[in-house]
Enzyme design. Structure first.
Site, PDB file in Angstrom:
ATOM      1  N   ASP A   1       0.972  -1.091  -0.027  1.00 53.91           N
ATOM      2  CA  ASP A   1       0.135  -0.030   0.069  1.00 53.91           C
ATOM      3  C   ASP A   1       0.791   1.144   0.063  1.00 53.91           C
ATOM      4  OD1 ASP A   1      -2.401   1.726   0.123  1.00 53.91           O
ATOM      5  OD2 ASP A   1      -2.459   1.504   2.344  1.00 53.91           O
ATOM      6  N   SER A   2       0.281   2.284  -0.423  1.00 54.45           N
ATOM      7  CA  SER A   2       1.075   3.600  -0.183  1.00 54.45           C
ATOM      8  C   SER A   2       1.317   4.014   0.988  1.00 54.45           C
ATOM      9  CB  SER A   2       0.412   4.890  -0.907  1.00 54.45           C
ATOM     10  OG  SER A   2      -1.002   5.060  -0.344  1.00 54.45           O
TER      11      SER A   2
ATOM     12  N   TYR B   1      -1.024   8.310  -2.816  1.00 56.38           N
ATOM     13  CA  TYR B   1      -1.125   8.042  -4.405  1.00 56.38           C
ATOM     14  C   TYR B   1      -2.339   8.553  -4.938  1.00 56.38           C
ATOM     15  CZ  TYR B   1       2.384   4.204  -4.300  1.00 56.38           C
ATOM     16  OH  TYR B   1       3.472   3.461  -4.190  1.00 56.38           O
ATOM     17  N   GLY B   2      -3.564   8.918  -4.145  1.00 58.62           N
ATOM     18  CA  GLY B   2      -4.657   9.357  -4.876  1.00 58.62           C
ATOM     19  C   GLY B   2      -4.566  10.614  -5.736  1.00 58.62           C
TER      20      GLY B   2
ATOM     21  N   CYS C   1      -4.554  -1.409  -2.007  1.00 60.81           N
ATOM     22  CA  CYS C   1      -4.697   0.035  -2.254  1.00 60.81           C
ATOM     23  C   CYS C   1      -5.766   0.177  -3.515  1.00 60.81           C
ATOM     24  CB  CYS C   1      -3.313   0.557  -2.881  1.00 60.81           C
ATOM     25  SG  CYS C   1      -3.430   2.108  -3.332  1.00 60.81           S
ATOM     26  N   ASN C   2      -6.735   0.705  -3.325  1.00 58.65           N
ATOM     27  CA  ASN C   2      -7.682   0.981  -4.362  1.00 58.65           C
ATOM     28  C   ASN C   2      -7.139   1.766  -5.469  1.00 58.65           C
ATOM     29  OD1 ASN C   2     -10.779   0.051  -3.752  1.00 58.65           O
ATOM     30  ND2 ASN C   2      -9.631   0.513  -1.862  1.00 58.65           N
ATOM     31  N   THR C   3      -6.346   2.900  -5.221  1.00 65.98           N
ATOM     32  CA  THR C   3      -5.733   3.701  -6.228  1.00 65.98           C
ATOM     33  C   THR C   3      -4.758   2.729  -7.133  1.00 65.98           C
ATOM     34  OG1 THR C   3      -6.096   5.777  -4.894  1.00 65.98           O
ATOM     35  CG2 THR C   3      -4.335   5.588  -7.086  1.00 65.98           C
TER      36      THR C   3
ATOM     37  N   CYS D   1     -11.125   3.074   0.160  1.00 67.77           N
ATOM     38  CA  CYS D   1      -9.766   3.239   0.250  1.00 67.77           C
ATOM     39  C   CYS D   1      -9.618   2.328   1.489  1.00 67.77           C
ATOM     40  CB  CYS D   1      -9.643   4.799   0.410  1.00 67.77           C
ATOM     41  SG  CYS D   1      -7.874   5.167   0.981  1.00 67.77           S
ATOM     42  N   THR D   2      -8.306   1.822   1.432  1.00 65.90           N
ATOM     43  CA  THR D   2      -8.205   0.922   2.686  1.00 65.90           C
ATOM     44  C   THR D   2      -8.022   1.530   4.091  1.00 65.90           C
ATOM     45  OG1 THR D   2      -6.155   0.370   1.885  1.00 65.90           O
ATOM     46  CG2 THR D   2      -7.530  -1.448   1.471  1.00 65.90           C
ATOM     47  N   HIS D   3      -7.341   3.051   3.548  1.00 70.55           N
ATOM     48  CA  HIS D   3      -7.092   3.820   4.992  1.00 70.55           C
ATOM     49  C   HIS D   3      -8.654   3.822   5.654  1.00 70.55           C
ATOM     50  CE1 HIS D   3      -3.377   4.939   3.111  1.00 70.55           C
ATOM     51  NE2 HIS D   3      -2.976   5.615   4.238  1.00 70.55           N
TER      52      HIS D   3
END
Length: 283
Positions: A7-8, A39-40, A70-72, A206-208
């Site tokens: 992930d970022s 990254y978004g 990470c979705n992005t 978004c996993t955050h």
């Protein structure tokens, strides 16, 4: 061999946590690209290159599979890496390696259909639309991956995406919960205004956001189901490993946490979510 999770930043820990629960005997290596988070808001080519570099590092550390938590990265980079980079890398390494994303499992959970099943477009009148909200980064919203792929499978589901440009950085930096709650409540109000009413269901895209899922729960009506990506990803990975036994996941139950940013202890918000203090080694 191990399973890599990339992930970022720290948001992918929400997926990692669920995978560890689901596969307690597997070995995991988590890599956060905190030197380049978020990254978004980055250009697409930059996201592809950063994601490739992260996956390459995890393969070099001995991973056979990498999950893009990470979705992005999943929405922008995954297909390019699978088509143009992985075939040559497999020949170079002389062993099976692959990169999987979290958007496919999420869409399967949202539609109730396997990824391979697409429906024929028809002009039949739809009596009732299922309104699905997707809270995500601007890059994920701009990719329109949820709108496009869900429409291929369920024409009775209308997707409304809500960009939350400040939210992942706030979570990454350990912002106070009251500030996070205000930001999330504002996004929930905005999308309800756009729709004309609250959504029927919502994806935390978004996993955050999973780290503060309880704040999304509080900001939305209590009868609005949340689709949780960590659970959907763990279920999909279990099915994948059953079909592909060539991807060994180790057997020691070990965990390593790496970062391209500042090594050491992570924020109190991360420690609270994880259940204990968490320290990252330098990548």
């Amino acid at each position: 061999m191990a399973i890599g999770v990339f992930d970022s930043g720290v948001g992918g820990l929400s997926v990692h946590h669920r995978l560890v629960e689901r596969f307690p005997e597997a070995d995991f290596i988590y890599l956060a690209d905190q030197a380049n988070t978020p990254y978004g808001g980055r250009p697409g080519e930059e996201i592809v290159e950063l994601t490739r570099a992260g996956c390459a590092r995890l393969f070099a550390e001995g991973c056979s599979l990498v999950v893009l938590a990470c979705n992005t990265a999943s929405g922008v980079a995954l297909r390019r890496l699978q088509q143009t980079w992985l075939p040559g890398l497999r020949r170079e390494l002389g062993r099976p390696v692959n990169v999987l994303g979290i958007i496919v499992p999420t869409i399967e959970a949202a539609t109730g259909l396997p990824w391979a099943q697409e429906v024929e477009l028809r002009g039949d009148k739809i009596e009732k639309l299922d309104i699905l909200a997707v809270f995500s980064t601007p890059a994920t919203v701009n990719s329109r991956v949820y709108e496009i792929e869900i429409d291929k499978r369920r024409q009775d589901v209308a997707v409304f995406s809500q960009p939350c440009p400040e939210l992942a950085p706030m979570i990454e930096q350990g912002a106070p919960r009251d500030e996070l709650a205000q930001a999330i409540a504002a996004h929930a109000k905005t999308i309800a205004t756009r729709i004309g009413r609250p959504p029927d269901r919502a994806i935390l895209g978004c996993t955050h956001y999973e780290i503060v899922a309880d704040l999304f729960r509080a900001a939305l009506p209590p009868d609005t189901p949340l689709i949780h990506q960590p659970r959907a990803t763990a279920d999909a990975l279990a099915r994948y490993l059953e079909r592909h036994p060539e991807y060994a996941a180790g057997g020691g139950g070990t965990q390593r946490f790496m970062t391209t940013g500042r090594s050491g202890a992570q924020s109190g918000l991360v420690a609270s979510f994880w259940g204990s203090a968490l320290s990252f080694e330098a990548a």
